[in-house]
Design an enzyme around this catalytic site. Structure first.
Site, PDB file in Angstrom:
ATOM      1  N   GLY A  14       0.824  -1.207   0.000  1.00 31.04           N
ATOM      2  CA  GLY A  14       0.000   0.000   0.000  1.00 31.04           C
ATOM      3  C   GLY A  14       0.854   1.251   0.000  1.00 31.04           C
ATOM      4  N   ARG A  75       0.897  -5.459  -6.210  1.00 25.73           N
ATOM      5  CA  ARG A  75       1.054  -6.771  -5.576  1.00 25.73           C
ATOM      6  C   ARG A  75       1.669  -7.720  -6.603  1.00 25.73           C
ATOM      7  NH1 ARG A  75      -0.081  -5.182  -0.334  1.00 25.73           N
ATOM      8  NH2 ARG A  75      -1.948  -3.858  -0.350  1.00 25.73           N
ATOM      9  N   ASP A 106       4.772  -4.463   6.303  1.00 23.09           N
ATOM     10  CA  ASP A 106       5.114  -5.788   6.796  1.00 23.09           C
ATOM     11  C   ASP A 106       5.300  -6.803   5.670  1.00 23.09           C
ATOM     12  OD1 ASP A 106       5.048  -7.671   9.351  1.00 23.09           O
ATOM     13  OD2 ASP A 106       3.789  -8.621   7.835  1.00 23.09           O
ATOM     14  N   THR A 129       4.261   2.748   5.793  1.00 24.05           N
ATOM     15  CA  THR A 129       2.904   2.251   6.007  1.00 24.05           C
ATOM     16  C   THR A 129       2.156   3.202   6.925  1.00 24.05           C
ATOM     17  OG1 THR A 129       1.563   0.517   7.058  1.00 24.05           O
ATOM     18  CG2 THR A 129       3.847   0.708   7.790  1.00 24.05           C
ATOM     19  N   ASP A 131      -0.228   2.446   8.809  1.00 20.58           N
ATOM     20  CA  ASP A 131      -0.733   1.736   9.989  1.00 20.58           C
ATOM     21  C   ASP A 131       0.176   1.862  11.211  1.00 20.58           C
ATOM     22  OD1 ASP A 131      -2.877   0.913   8.507  1.00 20.58           O
ATOM     23  OD2 ASP A 131      -2.153  -1.127   8.173  1.00 20.58           O
ATOM     24  N   ASP A 133       2.515  -0.064  12.217  1.00 16.51           N
ATOM     25  CA  ASP A 133       2.485  -1.346  12.928  1.00 16.51           C
ATOM     26  C   ASP A 133       3.788  -2.139  12.843  1.00 16.51           C
ATOM     27  OD1 ASP A 133       2.287  -1.860  10.227  1.00 16.51           O
ATOM     28  OD2 ASP A 133       0.688  -3.352  10.404  1.00 16.51           O
ATOM     29  N   ARG A 175      -5.645  -2.762   9.862  1.00 17.66           N
ATOM     30  CA  ARG A 175      -6.128  -4.146   9.792  1.00 17.66           C
ATOM     31  C   ARG A 175      -5.759  -4.953  11.025  1.00 17.66           C
ATOM     32  NH1 ARG A 175      -3.630  -7.055   4.884  1.00 17.66           N
ATOM     33  NH2 ARG A 175      -1.832  -6.877   6.264  1.00 17.66           N
TER      34      ARG A 175
END
Length: 326
Positions: A14, A75, A106, A129, A131, A133, A175
């Protein structure tokens, strides 16, 4: 280090605001240190299809302010297979690339780690990212911009929520992690955040209802992480309609709005520092590490730690949100 004369750079997974600032920093830091740079379009897929272009300083001019990524991203199911990675390595050899910088989250760093191990290729990762994370770094490229986008959106939604005395569930990205939901809730003055990290510990919706959130307020806003664990904002709304039908509920899903926009100053500076640090890492004979930032200092985090370890949520922030929501 003597063997590294040409750096390849790609963005994967992403997109995140600040990726272009990172591409710019890697390119210019490499050129400053007398290295060639080659941009690889569409992530790992571009290595399979040979979408590789020499990059000079002018290739990265006037991009620091742009969202998205000029290298595009995609992807690649083929890269997940040994044969696909073999094709990618053939491109690496043919293009004379000695080391790779991978900007992504990730999944991207997981692919980079496998590729590096199979072909003994020096790779440095940058955490790109929204996120936030990835373990081993206090923040990731794109997170601050996404957080500001959420805050601005919630501010606008609050205007209509107040006018109609409604309970709004606002779904944000995340997510597997609730960083955007939790910090977005604090920044926007929301009443609660429903996040995956504490889902098994407490029924967050029931806690919210029992706290009497409508007693002193004519509207309430709750941020919900899009996680499969929480079920997202639609699941929360359906539960309220079924279990607490007295409440007028609305749902807003911010979606890809959070990924876009010009990167904030914080993200531009972070991406620039990390991009330059990636070249420093190669010059320090580092390989298979992610560039992180801890206490405002650049650190090298082994891929194994960055990928495998879960990044913990700050429990003090949960308490802060609870206190301020009365």
């Amino acid at each position: 280090m003597a063997n590294i004369k040409c750096i390849g750079i790609l963005t994967s997974g992403g997109d995140a605001p600040g990726m272009n600032a990172a591409i710019r920093a890697v390119t210019r830091a490499a050129i400053y240190n007398d290295m060639e740079v080659k941009g690889i379009y569409r992530g790992f897929r571009g290595l399979l299809t040979g979408e590789v272009v020499p990059f000079k300083t002018n290739n990265v001019s006037n991009i620091i302010q742009q969202g998205g990524t000029i290298l595009k991203t995609a992807r690649s199911t083929e890269f997940r297979e040994p044969e696909g990675r073999r094709q990618a390595y053939e491109t690496i050899k043919r293009e004379g690339i000695d080391a790779l910088v991978v900007i992504g989250g990730d999944g991207s760093l997981t692919g980079a780690r496998i590729f590096a191990q199979e072909y003994n290729l020096p790779i440095v990762g940058l955490p790109g990212t929204i996120d936030n994370d990835l373990y081993g770094t206090d923040t990731t490229i794109g997170y601050d911009t996404a957080l500001n986008t959420i805050m601005e959106a919630v501010d606008k939604i609050r205007d209509t929520a107040s006018s109609h005395e409604r309970l709004f569930f606002i779904e944000v990205m995340g997510r597997d992690a609730g960083f955007l939901a939790l910090n977005g809730a604090i920044a926007s003055g929301a009443e609660a955040a429903i996040i995956p990290e504490i889902w098994t510990e407490v029924d967050q919706l029931e806690e919210l209802i029992k706290s009497g959130f409508r007693k002193t307020k004519n509207s309430s806003i709750v941020l919900v992480a899009e996680s499969e664990i929480t079920g997202g904002a639609m699941t929360m709304a359906e539960r309220v309609k079924k279990e607490y039908p007295q409440y007028d509920v609305r749902v807003t899903i911010l979606g890809h709005l959070q990924r876009g926009g010009s990167p904030s100053a914080t993200d531009r500076i972070l991406a620039s520092r990390m991009g330059a640090a990636a070249i420093d890492a190669f010059m320090d004979d580092q390989r298979n590490v992610m560039i992180g930032i801890q206490n405002d200092q650049i650190v090298y985090v082994p891929f194994s730690k960055a990928i495998k370890n879960d990044k913990p949520i700050n429990r003090d922030l949960l308490n802060t949100l609870h206190i301020l929501s009365i």
